[in-house]
Design an enzyme around this catalytic site. Sequence first.
Site, PDB file in Angstrom:
ATOM      1  N   TRP A 150       0.994  -1.148   0.094  1.00  0.00           N
ATOM      2  CA  TRP A 150      -0.095  -0.002  -0.019  1.00  0.00           C
ATOM      3  C   TRP A 150       0.974   1.349  -0.036  1.00  0.00           C
ATOM      4  CZ3 TRP A 150      -1.800   2.907   4.980  1.00  0.00           C
ATOM      5  CH2 TRP A 150      -2.820   4.075   4.464  1.00  0.00           C
ATOM      6  N   LYS A 155     -13.345   0.196   5.496  1.00  0.00           N
ATOM      7  CA  LYS A 155     -13.441  -0.805   4.376  1.00  0.00           C
ATOM      8  C   LYS A 155     -14.432  -1.738   4.806  1.00  0.00           C
ATOM      9  CE  LYS A 155     -10.336   0.582   1.374  1.00  0.00           C
ATOM     10  NZ  LYS A 155      -9.619   1.567   1.998  1.00  0.00           N
ATOM     11  N   ASP A 167      -1.055  -5.067   9.474  1.00  0.00           N
ATOM     12  CA  ASP A 167      -1.957  -3.981   8.951  1.00  0.00           C
ATOM     13  C   ASP A 167      -3.145  -4.757   8.527  1.00  0.00           C
ATOM     14  OD1 ASP A 167      -3.491  -2.117   7.910  1.00  0.00           O
ATOM     15  OD2 ASP A 167      -1.931  -1.242   6.470  1.00  0.00           O
TER      16      ASP A 167
END
Length: 395
Positions: free
Chosen positions: A133, A251, A215
């Site tokens: 990311w 999300k 993460d």
Amino acid sequence: MSWFSDVQLGPPIEVFALSKQYNDDDFEQKVNLGVGAYRTNEGKPWVLPVVRAAEKALANDETLNKEYLPVLGLEAFTTAATKMLLGEDSPAVIQNRAFGVQVLSGTGALRVGAEFLARVLGKKIFYYSNPTWGNHKLVFKNAGFVEGREYRYWSEKNRGLDFEGFITDLRNAPEHSVIILHACAHNPTGSDPTEEQWIQIADVIREKRLFPFFDSAYQGFASGDLIKDASIVRYFVKQGFELFCAQSFAKNFGLYNERVGNLVVVLDNPEQVAAVKSQITLLVRGMYSNPPSHGARIVSRDNIRTMSSRIIEMRRLLREALERVGTPGDWSHITQQIGMFSYTGLNEIQSENMVKKYHIYMLRSGRISMCGLTPSNVDYVAEAIKDTVTSLPNV
């Protein structure tokens, strides 16, 4: 002379620049495969029904007020979020050596955790997957880390995980380095290690005395199963690792602009909790003082399966469409990957062709967001990919 006369124009952030380009485009069949947000089959944003219901209940609750939260956040939220990740029966939870800190979404969790590691523990080197990311490097560098290094992850040849490269780079990492690991649904490739590979990864991290920083942006969103998507973090905890994990609820609960996140801290000794909390409190106080309450109060477990099921279905439809129209190459990786994103295997020239010729907006790396695919545009996207890889072969 102005104080600001020497300020240079910074480079645009690709994903946001791509969205603006898409919004400004009047082409009727345009498709946005860059946006990292859930969309319905009609391509529209979706607010979860449970969020609508919770917001109505909050608005009608006269006992709630707008007073400051504690610096480390709403305890009811951090406790629930930590147990959601680690499990009610986690040894770290039962022994009171794990706790959560409410932060500004996953990015805030990464930043607070990285600041603690760099400024309090003196960590200097962090590792991130190649690719990863895009914000990982910026967050850790801004938090005070001296050096960021890559570990191999994606094999362009196999369109999957480069496990041997991954393990080799971990073995060569200096002791005490911080390793950023994606808990599930690796962003941007969508390719995760197998359970057996994770066991080997954990063994190397223990052997080399590296610090794991997970993460977790997609728990429940990747597979529709909260427990399955947290299984690797839970494995590390049960193996006795001390670790950090950044949780995002952007999300999986569709709370993108509420900035709801939790930094999970797992320690060896419950007697160390008070000291660690005190240092994190000082960091947060000097950064943003305390977090907002609204998003934390509406987090719930419902409606995740609806989103993950649609994404899995779009993976199936895209692969079938690519194979049906005779697109050169093997496209099995589309359904083997998991989560919101897919590394298509298209190179930079091919990806730019998709944007310029077909108005299909995607990152130059070849990453697409499965959320931008719908039953009505998937055939158009497949035809565009076929034409692109045929006319611009990947050599």
